[in-house]
Design an enzyme around this catalytic site. Sequence first.
Site: not given
Ligand code: APR
Length: 271
Positions: A73, A76, A107, A110, A140, A151, A172, A175
């Site tokens: 993390y 990231r 979702q 970031d 998320h 806590c 924390c 706690c």
């Molecule tokens: N513009 C729009 N869509 C795009 C672009 C772009 N420039 N580049 C990629 N994509 C699309 C891809 O085609 C894909 O369908 O974005 C989508 C990304 O899909 P994921 O990588 O599965 O991400 P997401 O849908 O946000 O995942 C949902 O899964 O792992 C969990 O918690 C995590 O929030 C996340 C959730």
Amino acid sequence: MAEGRPSDVGLEATQAIRRARGVVILTGAGVSADSGVPTFRDPVEGLWKHYRPEDLATPGAFQRDPCLVWSWYDMRRQAVLDCHPNPGHYAIARFLLHRNDAVLVTQNVDGLHARALEEVSTQEKARGSSGAQDRMLHLHGDILTLRCSRCSYRERNRDRVDTSSEATLPSCRTCGALLRPAVVWFGEMLDQGVLNAAFEAAARAQVCLVAGTSAVVHPAASIPQATAQGGGSIVEVNPEETPLSRLAQWQIREGAGVALPRILSGVDEYS
Ligand code: APR
């Protein structure tokens, strides 16, 4: 269902959004891809390609090896802080600011939507934020917020984390337990209040604009269906087809950073 030249389909979608009473925007990692934040399931660059979710983004993983989870993390968090909102984030932020019937459900963890809204609100301070932050729902969680593993303590924090030992991990101040990223891990429940607000907004909306999500993770992927069941329309912005595409009246096969500024421009007033 319209799929065609982005400009024609985008114009129809823009008109539908302009006419709509109530618009929900659901975003996924694809909206941040144009900022250089890797998506989750991209076969080449997706984050999960290099890591197994079970090894990192679960309460059990944190219990077993908090330093490993924190090192992922921390990487990231820094990657995200090195990125900047893109034109898609700014278009959504302006839309939220100008249309008080708009709700963003993301979702993404970031923080780029929040940063774009902060910047746009500052630029347009004369217009006020009209509660736009309250209409931005993080399903998320937020990778730049930490919460206590025991806590209810939380804090916004962008600092680097020393993951060399458990003793150097953030703890924390209430706690003393370890702090963790305030994100929803696999196997954890989403915040029920946030989820209810998202589904209620979607059920009321006349248009649900879905951008940058593979629509494979529920309950997020079910949110646009609430709009459809209420008689509303769905607009999908994604270069690829998804399980949601068949429900979308307008499918715009373009990147969000290009399509959203065009679709959301000039729709700040009801027509
Ligand atoms: N513009 C729009 N869509 C795009 C672009 C772009 N420039 N580049 C990629 N994509 C699309 C891809 O085609 C894909 O369908 O974005 C989508 C990304 O899909 P994921 O990588 O599965 O991400 P997401 O849908 O946000 O995942 C949902 O899964 O792992 C969990 O918690 C995590 O929030 C996340 C959730």
